[in-house]
Write an enzyme that holds these catalytic residues in place. Structure first.
Site, short mmCIF file in Angstrom:
data_model
loop_
_atom_site.label_atom_id
_atom_site.label_comp_id
_atom_site.label_asym_id
_atom_site.label_seq_id
_atom_site.Cartn_x
_atom_site.Cartn_y
_atom_site.Cartn_z
N GLY A 127 22.85 -19.98 -16.71
CA GLY A 127 22.55 -21.39 -16.98
C GLY A 127 21.26 -21.52 -17.78
O GLY A 127 20.28 -20.83 -17.50
N ARG A 184 28.17 -17.12 -19.58
CA ARG A 184 28.35 -16.33 -18.36
C ARG A 184 29.48 -15.36 -18.67
O ARG A 184 30.55 -15.78 -19.09
CB ARG A 184 28.73 -17.24 -17.19
CG ARG A 184 27.64 -18.30 -16.86
CD ARG A 184 27.85 -18.92 -15.51
NE ARG A 184 27.05 -20.10 -15.28
CZ ARG A 184 25.79 -20.09 -14.80
NH1 ARG A 184 25.20 -18.96 -14.51
NH2 ARG A 184 25.14 -21.21 -14.61
N ASP A 229 19.11 -15.36 -11.26
CA ASP A 229 19.39 -14.17 -10.45
C ASP A 229 20.58 -13.36 -10.98
O ASP A 229 20.57 -12.13 -10.92
CB ASP A 229 19.56 -14.53 -8.97
CG ASP A 229 20.58 -15.63 -8.74
OD1 ASP A 229 21.07 -16.22 -9.73
OD2 ASP A 229 20.91 -15.90 -7.57
N THR A 274 15.20 -20.22 -14.47
CA THR A 274 16.29 -21.01 -13.93
C THR A 274 15.72 -22.26 -13.28
O THR A 274 14.64 -22.19 -12.65
CB THR A 274 17.14 -20.24 -12.89
OG1 THR A 274 17.91 -21.19 -12.13
CG2 THR A 274 16.32 -19.44 -11.90
N ASP A 325 16.71 -23.53 -10.74
CA ASP A 325 16.90 -23.44 -9.29
C ASP A 325 15.66 -22.89 -8.54
O ASP A 325 15.54 -23.07 -7.34
CB ASP A 325 18.09 -22.53 -8.95
CG ASP A 325 19.38 -23.01 -9.58
OD1 ASP A 325 19.45 -24.19 -9.95
OD2 ASP A 325 20.32 -22.20 -9.70
N ASP A 374 15.15 -20.01 -7.53
CA ASP A 374 15.66 -19.27 -6.38
C ASP A 374 15.58 -17.75 -6.54
O ASP A 374 16.30 -17.01 -5.87
CB ASP A 374 17.12 -19.68 -6.10
CG ASP A 374 18.03 -19.39 -7.28
OD1 ASP A 374 17.52 -19.10 -8.38
OD2 ASP A 374 19.26 -19.47 -7.11
N ARG A 434 22.33 -24.72 -6.87
CA ARG A 434 23.30 -23.73 -6.37
C ARG A 434 23.17 -23.56 -4.86
O ARG A 434 23.32 -24.54 -4.15
CB ARG A 434 23.12 -22.39 -7.10
CG ARG A 434 24.39 -21.58 -7.19
CD ARG A 434 24.11 -20.28 -7.89
NE ARG A 434 24.04 -20.42 -9.33
CZ ARG A 434 25.11 -20.43 -10.12
NH1 ARG A 434 26.30 -20.31 -9.65
NH2 ARG A 434 24.96 -20.56 -11.43
#
Ligand code: F6P
Length: 326
Positions: A17, A78, A109, A131, A133, A135, A177
C-alpha cells in the site's frame, strides 16, 4: 576494498500500500546515493516490477519536486508471484541482470517480509518502513502515519460539525489492517467518545451502548465513534447503535482518502532522514538492515532481528483515551 567502490549500483522500489512520504524517501535515497557516486536504478511497480525488469535509470533530477506529492511515483503493487519460490528466483536473477549491488525496499510489513526473503537469497537489502498503519514492530514510526492521521483528523472534525447539528452519532471507520494505531491516535486527537481497536476486546452493549447512554445522560448530544477496520465494520456498529439507543447513527468509511495527499512536515522530514540512513548503512558496509525510528533517533538494526520484533498498543494508552472521553 574501499567501501565507496563496493556498492556501485543500487535498486530502489516501493511495494504494498502506498503512503504519503514514499516519494520523499525515494528522493533522499537517490540524492544521497548519487552524492556518494552510487548509481540508482528505480524499479517500478514494486516486486511485481522487479520480476518483469521494469526499471528506470534515476538521476538527481528524476526526484525533483516529488517530496511534496503523495503516493509513489515509482508506483506500487502487491505481487503474489513474488512470494513463490519461482518468483523469488526470478527476482534474484533480475538484481543480477541489472547489476544491483543492493536493493532498498520501501513499504510496510509485507514489503519487509519480501526484503527478508531476498536477503536470505543473498541479495543485500536495506528496508525502510513506510505504511499508514504504523504497525511495523521494530520501529516506533513508519513513514506515512502522520499524514494519514492528519487527513483522518480533518475528516472527523468535519463529521463532528454535521453530527452536532443533527444530534447524531457519527461512526468513522479508519484503516490500519490488523492494527489500531490509526484509530487510537485519530480518536484521541478528535476527542472521540468511543474508540474501537482490534488490540482491545470490547463488549458491544457495555463498551458502546452503555457509554453512549451514559454520555447522553451526562448531557452529550452527539457522539463520535472511531473504529479500526480490524476491529469491526463501521456500518454494522452504526446500525447497532441506532437500534439500541434510538440515536440516529451514520457511518463513514474513510478508506483510501487516508492514503493520499501531500505528506506532512513529519513525513517529509523523516523520509529524508530514513533515506540518508539507508545509504549510510550501505556506505558503512552494513547490509540486510532495517531503518528504524526509536526514542527520537533514526538508526538501523539487523533486518532478521527486526522482522521478529512485535509491538502492541498498551492498555495504558486506551485508559488515557477513555479518561478524556467522559
Ligand atoms: O497497509 C496499508 C493499508 O492501507 C491498510 O490500512 C489497508 O487495510 C490496506 O492497505 C488496503 O490494501 P489495498 O490497497 O490492497 O486495498
Amino acid at each position: 576494498m574501499d567501501q565507496m567502490k563496493k556498492i556501485e549500483t543500487i535498486g530502489i522500489l516501493t511495494s504494498g500500500g502506498d503512503a504519503p512520504g514514499m516519494n520523499g524517501v525515494i528522493r533522499s535515497v537517490t540524492r544521497t546515493a548519487i552524492h556518494h557516486n552510487i548509481r540508482v536504478i528505480g524499479i517500478r511497480r514494486g516486486y511485481h516490477g522487479l520480476l518483469r525488469g521494469d526499471v528506470i535509470e534515476m538521476d538527481a533530477r528524476s526526484v525533483s519536486d516529488k517530496s511534496r506529492v503523495g503516493g509513489t511515483f515509482l508506483m506500487t503493487a502487491r505481487s503474489e508471484t513474488f512470494t513463490t519460490a519461482e518468483g523469488l528466483q526470478q527476482a534474484c536473477k533480475m538484481t543480477k541482470v541489472f547489476g544491483l549491488d543492493a536493493l532498498v525496499t520501501i513499504g510496510g510489513d509485507g514489503t519487509m517480509r519480501g526484503a527478508v526473503d531476498l536477503a536470505k537469497m543473498d541479495v543485500p537489502v536495506i528496508h525502510i518502513p513506510a505504511t499508514i498503519d504504523n504497525d511495523v514492530g521494530c520501529t516506533d514510526y513508519t513513514i506515512g502515519f502522520d499524514s494519514a492521521l492528519n487527513t483522518a483528523i480533518s475528516c472527523v472534525d468535519k463529521l463532528r460539525d454535521t453530527a452536532s447539528s443533527h444530534e447524531r452519532c457519527s461512526v468513522i471507520e479508519v484503516m490500519g489492517r490488523e492494527a489500531g494505531y490509526l484509530a487510537l491516535h485519530v480518536g484521541i486527537a478528535t476527542g472521540a467518545e468511543i474508540i474501537l481497536i482490534p488490540e482491545q476486546p470490547f463488549d458491544r452493549d457495555k463498551d458502546i451502548i452503555g457509554k453512549i447512554l451514559s454520555a447522553r445522560n451526562r448531557g452529550k448530544q452527539h457522539y463520535i465513534v472511531v473504529v479500526a477496520e480490524g476491529a469491526a465494520g463501521g456500518q454494522e456498529i452504526a446500525e447497532y447503535i441506532e437500534t439500541n439507543t434510538g440515536t440516529e447513527a451514520r457511518a463513514t468509511v474513510l478508506g483510501y482518502l487516508q492514503r493520499g495527499g501531500s505528506p506532512t512536515y513529519q513525513d517529509r522530514y523523516l523520509a529524508s532522514m530514513f533515506g540518508i540512513q539507508a545509504v549510510k548503512a550501505l556506505m558503512e558496509d552494513r547490509i540486510n538492515r532495517v531503518v528504524i525510528y526509536k526514542q527520537g533517533e533514526v538508526t538501523d538494526i539487523d533486518l532478521f532481528e527486526g522482522i521478529e520484533i512485535t509491538k502492541k498498543i498498551s492498555a495504558e494508552s486506551m485508559k488515557k483515551a477513555n479518561m478524556l472521553s467522559i
